[in-house]
Design a protein around this motif. Structure first.
Motif, PDB file in Angstrom:
ATOM      1  N   SER A  30       1.565  -0.904   0.026  1.00  0.00           N
ATOM      2  CA  SER A  30       0.282   0.005  -0.203  1.00  0.00           C
ATOM      3  C   SER A  30       0.914   1.690   0.047  1.00  0.00           C
ATOM      4  O   SER A  30      -0.047   2.609   0.080  1.00  0.00           O
ATOM      5  N   GLU A  31       2.148   0.867  -0.199  1.00  0.00           N
ATOM      6  CA  GLU A  31       3.382   1.942   0.084  1.00  0.00           C
ATOM      7  C   GLU A  31       2.999   3.497   0.948  1.00  0.00           C
ATOM      8  O   GLU A  31       2.787   4.456   0.539  1.00  0.00           O
ATOM      9  N   ASP A  32       2.920   2.641   2.162  1.00  0.00           N
ATOM     10  CA  ASP A  32       3.012   3.379   2.866  1.00  0.00           C
ATOM     11  C   ASP A  32       4.686   4.405   3.956  1.00  0.00           C
ATOM     12  O   ASP A  32       3.615   5.249   4.885  1.00  0.00           O
ATOM     13  N   ILE A  33       4.977   4.159   3.238  1.00  0.00           N
ATOM     14  CA  ILE A  33       5.929   4.396   3.666  1.00  0.00           C
ATOM     15  C   ILE A  33       6.899   5.328   3.241  1.00  0.00           C
ATOM     16  O   ILE A  33       6.752   5.532   1.117  1.00  0.00           O
ATOM     17  N   SER A  34       7.190   6.992   3.494  1.00  0.00           N
ATOM     18  CA  SER A  34       7.416   8.305   2.568  1.00  0.00           C
ATOM     19  C   SER A  34       8.918   8.185   2.496  1.00  0.00           C
ATOM     20  O   SER A  34       9.501   7.581   3.556  1.00  0.00           O
ATOM     21  N   CYS A  35       9.077   9.045   1.318  1.00  0.00           N
ATOM     22  CA  CYS A  35      10.110   9.380   1.365  1.00  0.00           C
ATOM     23  C   CYS A  35      10.595   9.623   2.257  1.00  0.00           C
ATOM     24  O   CYS A  35      12.256  10.142   2.535  1.00  0.00           O
ATOM     25  N   GLN A  77      13.221  -6.173  -3.323  1.00  0.00           N
ATOM     26  CA  GLN A  77      11.783  -6.431  -4.159  1.00  0.00           C
ATOM     27  C   GLN A  77      10.864  -7.107  -3.571  1.00  0.00           C
ATOM     28  O   GLN A  77      11.778  -8.238  -3.424  1.00  0.00           O
ATOM     29  N   THR A  78       9.561  -6.897  -4.142  1.00  0.00           N
ATOM     30  CA  THR A  78       8.439  -7.873  -3.915  1.00  0.00           C
ATOM     31  C   THR A  78       7.258  -8.091  -4.906  1.00  0.00           C
ATOM     32  O   THR A  78       6.712  -7.230  -5.580  1.00  0.00           O
ATOM     33  N   ASP A  79       6.847  -9.513  -5.085  1.00  0.00           N
ATOM     34  CA  ASP A  79       6.277  -9.690  -6.572  1.00  0.00           C
ATOM     35  C   ASP A  79       4.569  -9.074  -5.238  1.00  0.00           C
ATOM     36  O   ASP A  79       4.377 -10.545  -5.677  1.00  0.00           O
ATOM     37  N   ILE A  80       4.151  -8.830  -5.804  1.00  0.00           N
ATOM     38  CA  ILE A  80       2.772  -8.823  -5.173  1.00  0.00           C
ATOM     39  C   ILE A  80       1.974  -9.633  -6.375  1.00  0.00           C
ATOM     40  O   ILE A  80      -0.196  -9.468  -6.033  1.00  0.00           O
ATOM     41  N   SER A 129      -1.738 -12.562 -11.069  1.00  0.00           N
ATOM     42  CA  SER A 129      -1.829 -11.632 -11.834  1.00  0.00           C
ATOM     43  C   SER A 129      -0.855 -12.005 -13.062  1.00  0.00           C
ATOM     44  O   SER A 129      -0.830 -13.123 -12.410  1.00  0.00           O
ATOM     45  N   GLU A 130      -1.416 -12.306 -14.026  1.00  0.00           N
ATOM     46  CA  GLU A 130      -0.596 -12.783 -15.184  1.00  0.00           C
ATOM     47  C   GLU A 130       0.430 -12.462 -15.209  1.00  0.00           C
ATOM     48  O   GLU A 130       1.728 -13.274 -16.056  1.00  0.00           O
ATOM     49  N   VAL A 131       1.027 -10.869 -14.905  1.00  0.00           N
ATOM     50  CA  VAL A 131       2.584 -10.377 -15.122  1.00  0.00           C
ATOM     51  C   VAL A 131       2.779 -10.225 -13.773  1.00  0.00           C
ATOM     52  O   VAL A 131       1.942  -9.465 -12.839  1.00  0.00           O
ATOM     53  N   PRO A 132       3.563  -9.984 -13.323  1.00  0.00           N
ATOM     54  CA  PRO A 132       4.739  -9.764 -12.063  1.00  0.00           C
ATOM     55  C   PRO A 132       4.133  -7.885 -11.207  1.00  0.00           C
ATOM     56  O   PRO A 132       3.574  -7.298 -12.966  1.00  0.00           O
ATOM     57  N   ILE A 133       3.351  -8.238 -10.006  1.00  0.00           N
ATOM     58  CA  ILE A 133       3.619  -6.935  -9.993  1.00  0.00           C
ATOM     59  C   ILE A 133       4.647  -6.011  -8.882  1.00  0.00           C
ATOM     60  O   ILE A 133       3.997  -6.851  -7.545  1.00  0.00           O
ATOM     61  N   ILE A 134       5.784  -5.880  -9.525  1.00  0.00           N
ATOM     62  CA  ILE A 134       6.664  -5.520  -8.539  1.00  0.00           C
ATOM     63  C   ILE A 134       6.878  -4.137  -7.348  1.00  0.00           C
ATOM     64  O   ILE A 134       6.441  -2.884  -8.196  1.00  0.00           O
ATOM     65  N   LYS A 135       6.550  -3.877  -6.098  1.00  0.00           N
ATOM     66  CA  LYS A 135       7.096  -3.033  -5.653  1.00  0.00           C
ATOM     67  C   LYS A 135       8.248  -3.096  -4.556  1.00  0.00           C
ATOM     68  O   LYS A 135       8.693  -4.227  -4.721  1.00  0.00           O
ATOM     69  N   GLU A 136       9.053  -1.943  -4.767  1.00  0.00           N
ATOM     70  CA  GLU A 136      10.645  -1.807  -4.810  1.00  0.00           C
ATOM     71  C   GLU A 136      10.567  -1.649  -3.174  1.00  0.00           C
ATOM     72  O   GLU A 136       9.756  -0.613  -2.259  1.00  0.00           O
ATOM     73  N   ILE A 143      17.520  -9.251  -1.313  1.00  0.00           N
ATOM     74  CA  ILE A 143      16.350 -10.291  -1.380  1.00  0.00           C
ATOM     75  C   ILE A 143      15.738 -10.021  -2.119  1.00  0.00           C
ATOM     76  O   ILE A 143      14.841  -9.239  -2.195  1.00  0.00           O
ATOM     77  N   ASP A 144      14.804 -10.687  -2.827  1.00  0.00           N
ATOM     78  CA  ASP A 144      14.155 -10.548  -3.535  1.00  0.00           C
ATOM     79  C   ASP A 144      12.851 -11.607  -3.097  1.00  0.00           C
ATOM     80  O   ASP A 144      12.922 -12.393  -3.113  1.00  0.00           O
ATOM     81  N   PHE A 145      11.341 -11.011  -3.087  1.00  0.00           N
ATOM     82  CA  PHE A 145       9.952 -11.869  -2.766  1.00  0.00           C
ATOM     83  C   PHE A 145       9.072 -12.085  -3.556  1.00  0.00           C
ATOM     84  O   PHE A 145       9.075 -11.334  -4.314  1.00  0.00           O
ATOM     85  N   SER A 146       8.714 -13.432  -3.745  1.00  0.00           N
ATOM     86  CA  SER A 146       7.124 -13.038  -4.656  1.00  0.00           C
ATOM     87  C   SER A 146       6.130 -14.876  -3.740  1.00  0.00           C
ATOM     88  O   SER A 146       6.355 -14.509  -2.410  1.00  0.00           O
ATOM     89  N   PRO A 147       5.302 -14.845  -4.163  1.00  0.00           N
ATOM     90  CA  PRO A 147       3.977 -15.557  -3.912  1.00  0.00           C
ATOM     91  C   PRO A 147       4.311 -16.288  -2.885  1.00  0.00           C
ATOM     92  O   PRO A 147       5.097 -17.251  -3.608  1.00  0.00           O
ATOM     93  N   LEU A 148       4.077 -16.847  -1.977  1.00  0.00           N
ATOM     94  CA  LEU A 148       3.979 -17.580  -1.088  1.00  0.00           C
ATOM     95  C   LEU A 148       3.320 -17.798   0.170  1.00  0.00           C
ATOM     96  O   LEU A 148       3.525 -16.897   0.786  1.00  0.00           O
ATOM     97  N   ILE A 149       2.198 -18.646   0.342  1.00  0.00           N
ATOM     98  CA  ILE A 149       1.536 -18.381   1.168  1.00  0.00           C
ATOM     99  C   ILE A 149       1.948 -19.182   2.713  1.00  0.00           C
ATOM    100  O   ILE A 149       1.766 -20.688   1.857  1.00  0.00           O
ATOM    101  N   SER A 150       1.474 -19.088   3.801  1.00  0.00           N
ATOM    102  CA  SER A 150       2.024 -19.796   5.014  1.00  0.00           C
ATOM    103  C   SER A 150       1.730 -18.819   6.259  1.00  0.00           C
ATOM    104  O   SER A 150       1.768 -17.402   6.488  1.00  0.00           O
TER     105      SER A 150
END
Length: 359
Positions: free
Chosen positions: A55-60, A89-92, A96-103, A110-117
């Protein structure tokens, strides 16, 4: 006195766990603590979970302060979404058919991608940072994440043993199979997907205090200031919503437990995607706003469903938050109710799973 900041922004869940009862100050989106820059005022920083990256809650301003704290060699611990913020980065894009990247901030490679636990876990420990010094046994805690696949070249700290991944049982032959913690090259910036790691593992918590050279007097002051921080958090509905918790109104006094244990309310339905989580979240917020202390539980293993409600109540994810069905979940229903009847909760909201019969 030593000062330990806790990031307190929309999208964070600062009440989700106690963080070892270490935080003494709240760091808001402007990056300031008591009117001063966090990097100048704090000795350490803790970044909680939530949706702060998605949700991009971290300000500059806050991002700049976090980077400066890391550059100064002070310790930073990021939990779950806090880890993702510290990473590259994290692929949220889970659906989605394509990655949605949040820096992220790029402090841990480390890079993150979907995995539910969403398991209670034990995790194997690697001695690559001050935080794991002398921790020779497995650590404990719990997972509740959607984007938990971590890959990269950062120094590993933890590998968690889990029962389920993406709603399916994992291969039982694989003892430790989830990369769940890492640090930067210097070892002062820590990321982990394990919630409660500072609460359940005394050596980890003591290492944190040792790293900032906390004296016995400092530790007493930290404990006192932490109570003030918890009190501030418990006055808010959510984070920076503008709504304060009211004094309990007369019509709601009848719901107080009066030593008899809390009331219980089950929210069920005849299938998935029918609005159980939506209803539970709204009820949790409405009841908490009126002054009731609300516990939230989930039937079955996916405790992620009660996180939105806990965000509103600033409530803690209790060890009985997930009711066991067979071998899945955290705690047997009878033991959970026994613990609740000895608690100070006024009402317990329980979200069912799949059907009213399961509930």
């Amino acid at each position: 006195m030593k000062k330990i900041g806790l990031v307190y922004v929309k999208g964070a869940v600062p009440g989700f766990e106690d963080f070892g009862k270490l935080p003494t100050d709240l760091v808001k989106s402007n990056g300031l603590v008591n009117g001063l820059k966090a990097s100048e005022e704090l000795d350490a920083l803790i970044i909680p979970g939530g949706t702060i990256l998605e949700s991009e809650d971290i300000s500059c301003e806050l991002a700049s302060e976090i980077k400066q704290i890391a550059k100064d060699g002070k310790p930073i611990v990021g939990v779950c979404a806090g880890f993702q913020l510290l990473a590259n980065q994290t692929d949220i894009g889970r659906k989605s058919e394509v990655p949605i990247i949040k820096e992220g901030l790029g402090l841990i490679d480390i890079d993150f991608s979907p995995l539910i636990s969403s398991d209670r876990v034990k995790a194997k420990v690697y001695d690559n940072s001050f935080i794991t010094k002398g921790q020779n046994e497995d650590v404990t805690g719990f997972h509740t994440h959607t984007y938990g696949k971590a890959e990269g070249d950062a120094k590993p700290l933890f590998y968690s043993q889990i029962q389920r991944m993406n709603y399916g049982d994992v291969n039982k032959k694989s003892e430790y199979n989830i990369f769940s913690g890492a640090c930067n090259d210097e070892g002062n910036v820590i990321g982990t997907m394990i919630h409660n790691i500072l609460d359940e593992n005394p050596i980890i918590r003591n290492n944190f205090l040792d790293y900032i050279d906390a004296s016995s007097e400092d530790i007493e002051n930290i404990s006192s200031k932490n109570k003030e921080v918890k009190a501030k958090i418990n006055k808010d509905l959510g984070v920076n919503s503008g709504y304060k918790i009211e004094t309990l109104a007369e019509p709601f006094l009848k719901y107080k437990n009066n030593g008899k244990g809390p009331k219980f309310l089950m929210i069920g339905s005849n299938g998935s995607d029918s609005g159980k989580t939506f209803i539970l979240t709204g009820l949790a917020g409405a009841l908490r706003k009126r002054g009731l202390k609300v516990a939230l539980m989930k039937v079955g293993p996916d405790a992620r469903d009660i996180v939105p409600g806990l965000y509103l109540t600033n409530g803690k994810m209790e060890d009985y938050g997930s009711i066991k069905i067979g071998h899945l979940g955290w705690m047997d229903i009878k033991l959970a109710i026994d613990k609740l009847n000895k608690s100070d909760y006024d009402i317990v909201l329980i979200e069912g799973v799949m059907s009213v019969f399961t509930g």
